[in-house]
Design a protein around this motif. Structure first.
Motif, PDB file in Angstrom:
ATOM      1  N   PRO A  11      -9.474 -90.096  45.786  1.00  9.60           N
ATOM      2  CA  PRO A  11      -8.293 -90.964  45.558  1.00  9.60           C
ATOM      3  C   PRO A  11      -7.987 -91.166  44.075  1.00  9.60           C
ATOM      4  N   SER A  12      -9.012 -91.209  43.226  1.00  9.51           N
ATOM      5  CA  SER A  12      -8.766 -91.374  41.791  1.00  9.51           C
ATOM      6  C   SER A  12      -8.013 -90.176  41.230  1.00  9.51           C
ATOM      7  N   LEU A  13      -8.367 -88.970  41.686  1.00 11.24           N
ATOM      8  CA  LEU A  13      -7.661 -87.768  41.232  1.00 11.24           C
ATOM      9  C   LEU A  13      -6.206 -87.798  41.680  1.00 11.24           C
ATOM     10  N   CYS A  14      -5.973 -88.170  42.932  1.00 14.81           N
ATOM     11  CA  CYS A  14      -4.592 -88.220  43.434  1.00 14.81           C
ATOM     12  C   CYS A  14      -3.763 -89.235  42.649  1.00 14.81           C
ATOM     13  N   GLN A  15      -4.358 -90.387  42.345  1.00 11.84           N
ATOM     14  CA  GLN A  15      -3.636 -91.391  41.572  1.00 11.84           C
ATOM     15  C   GLN A  15      -3.351 -90.907  40.160  1.00 11.84           C
ATOM     16  N   LYS A  66     -22.890 -80.057  53.417  1.00  4.57           N
ATOM     17  CA  LYS A  66     -21.685 -80.224  54.235  1.00  4.57           C
ATOM     18  C   LYS A  66     -20.515 -80.639  53.331  1.00  4.57           C
ATOM     19  N   PRO A  67     -19.287 -80.257  53.673  1.00  8.15           N
ATOM     20  CA  PRO A  67     -18.128 -80.630  52.847  1.00  8.15           C
ATOM     21  C   PRO A  67     -18.013 -82.145  52.688  1.00  8.15           C
ATOM     22  N   ASP A  68     -17.718 -82.571  51.468  1.00  5.48           N
ATOM     23  CA  ASP A  68     -17.571 -83.984  51.157  1.00  5.48           C
ATOM     24  C   ASP A  68     -16.141 -84.214  50.658  1.00  5.48           C
ATOM     25  N   PRO A  69     -15.229 -84.591  51.558  1.00  6.72           N
ATOM     26  CA  PRO A  69     -13.822 -84.742  51.152  1.00  6.72           C
ATOM     27  C   PRO A  69     -13.559 -85.956  50.274  1.00  6.72           C
ATOM     28  N   SER A  70     -14.548 -86.812  50.070  1.00 10.40           N
ATOM     29  CA  SER A  70     -14.333 -88.018  49.274  1.00 10.40           C
ATOM     30  C   SER A  70     -14.423 -87.759  47.775  1.00 10.40           C
ATOM     31  N   ARG A  71     -14.899 -86.577  47.359  1.00 14.45           N
ATOM     32  CA  ARG A  71     -15.104 -86.310  45.937  1.00 14.45           C
ATOM     33  C   ARG A  71     -14.384 -85.026  45.530  1.00 14.45           C
ATOM     34  N   LYS A  72     -14.104 -84.950  44.229  1.00 16.01           N
ATOM     35  CA  LYS A  72     -13.555 -83.749  43.630  1.00 16.01           C
ATOM     36  C   LYS A  72     -14.252 -83.503  42.299  1.00 16.01           C
ATOM     37  N   ILE A  73     -14.362 -82.228  41.925  1.00 15.70           N
ATOM     38  CA  ILE A  73     -14.903 -81.854  40.616  1.00 15.70           C
ATOM     39  C   ILE A  73     -13.843 -81.077  39.865  1.00 15.70           C
ATOM     40  N   LEU A  74     -13.522 -81.564  38.662  1.00 17.57           N
ATOM     41  CA  LEU A  74     -12.522 -80.928  37.809  1.00 17.57           C
ATOM     42  C   LEU A  74     -13.241 -80.074  36.764  1.00 17.57           C
ATOM     43  N   LEU A  75     -12.706 -78.879  36.522  1.00 20.72           N
ATOM     44  CA  LEU A  75     -13.270 -77.981  35.523  1.00 20.72           C
ATOM     45  C   LEU A  75     -12.301 -77.843  34.362  1.00 20.72           C
ATOM     46  N   PHE A  76     -12.746 -78.283  33.181  1.00 19.23           N
ATOM     47  CA  PHE A  76     -11.966 -78.144  31.947  1.00 19.23           C
ATOM     48  C   PHE A  76     -12.626 -77.099  31.049  1.00 19.23           C
ATOM     49  N   VAL A  77     -11.819 -76.420  30.230  1.00 22.04           N
ATOM     50  CA  VAL A  77     -12.366 -75.477  29.265  1.00 22.04           C
ATOM     51  C   VAL A  77     -11.589 -75.631  27.952  1.00 22.04           C
ATOM     52  N   LYS A  78     -12.303 -75.442  26.848  1.00 21.75           N
ATOM     53  CA  LYS A  78     -11.691 -75.473  25.522  1.00 21.75           C
ATOM     54  C   LYS A  78     -12.203 -74.300  24.697  1.00 21.75           C
ATOM     55  N   ALA A  79     -11.328 -73.665  23.952  1.00 22.53           N
ATOM     56  CA  ALA A  79     -11.703 -72.577  23.047  1.00 22.53           C
ATOM     57  C   ALA A  79     -11.255 -72.949  21.640  1.00 22.53           C
ATOM     58  N   THR A  80     -12.182 -72.843  20.682  1.00 25.24           N
ATOM     59  CA  THR A  80     -11.905 -73.241  19.315  1.00 25.24           C
ATOM     60  C   THR A  80     -12.302 -72.123  18.363  1.00 25.24           C
ATOM     61  N   ILE A  81     -11.379 -71.709  17.499  1.00 26.63           N
ATOM     62  CA  ILE A  81     -11.698 -70.713  16.474  1.00 26.63           C
ATOM     63  C   ILE A  81     -12.504 -71.405  15.381  1.00 26.63           C
TER      64      ILE A  81
END
Length: 246
Positions: free
Chosen positions: A50-54, A226-241
């Protein structure tokens, strides 16, 4: 005539020297600059679904606002960083990093005929043979449990954007299942098979130098796989010269 021969010999020696210098000099890939490197950072952040959806409903889905909003939730302890990786790479070259544990496990039981399965007939057969012969898995396989990351970054000529081929994987083993429970005169010889689940992505993206980008979201599993529909994991990436200082 003698001077001409000397000039020819000098030209031949000069040409040989130039060819040797070209042959022995290191060849740099396209867009390579030995004075600069690219630092790749990943950040895996877990939050309630729910936090992600909000968050998605109240913020524009661009790289800056989403990351700032996610970091705010982390500071409020409404989200948490569950994994991160830092990898230094050269432009135009592949680089990999891994933190894994090798899990060797049976992939088939004798008599089943189907990899990864154990039929009721197999179970009855093993029960009839109980005490007389031990269960024997003839085939084993290895899985690397943990995290791995493969990248191939290339910076643009203006230095503002970075093209990134990107393949992270996070393989977990939350549980074990019994194929056969067997005890004989030599002790317990149960055959177990691990339960795996993987979060992985393979993509190519264009990043702004020094800014985090949301790549995707994962639906994680619970402690039993087992699938846990109550949570989500976000993947961020950054590239720096990053300049290389002498």
């Amino acid at each position: 005539m003698r001077d001409a021969n000397i000039n020819k010999a000098n030209m031949k020696a000069l040409l040989s020297g130039v060819l040797f210098a070209l042959w022995s000099s290191p060849v740099l890939p396209a867009q390579q600059d030995p004075a600069r490197m690219i630092r790749i950072q990943t950040r895996w952040i877990e939050m309630a679904h729910p936090s992600l959806c909000q968050m998605l409903s109240t913020h524009e889905p661009n790289r800056k606002t989403l990351f700032v909003a996610t970091q705010k939730l982390v500071s409020q302890e409404k989200a948490k960083v569950v994994h991160s990786t830092i990898l230094l790479a050269r432009s135009g070259e592949k680089s990999t990093v891994a933190s894994i544990r090798e899990i060797i496990h049976p992939a088939e039981l004798e008599g089943s005929g189907i990899s990864g399965s154990f039929t009721p007939e197999d179970h009855q057969r093993m029960q009839r043979m109980s005490g007389a012969i031990r269960p024997h898995p003839p085939v084993f396989q290895t899985r690397n449990v943990g995290t791995s990351l493969e990248v191939e970054p290339s910076w643009s000529e203006d230095g503002h954007t970075i093209d990134l081929r990107f393949a992270p994987e996070w393989l977990q083993m939350p549980d074990m299942v019994h194929w056969v429970t067997h005890t004989d005169a030599w002790g317990e010889t149960d055959i177990k098979s691990p339960v795996f689940y993987s979060m992985e992505v393979a993509t190519a993206v264009t990043l702004t130098n020094g800014q985090f980008e949301l790549i995707n979201t994962f639906s994680p599993m619970d402690a039993k796989g087992k699938p846990d529909p109550s949570r989500k994991i976000l993947l961020f990436v950054k590239a720096t010269i990053t300049p290389v200082k002498p």
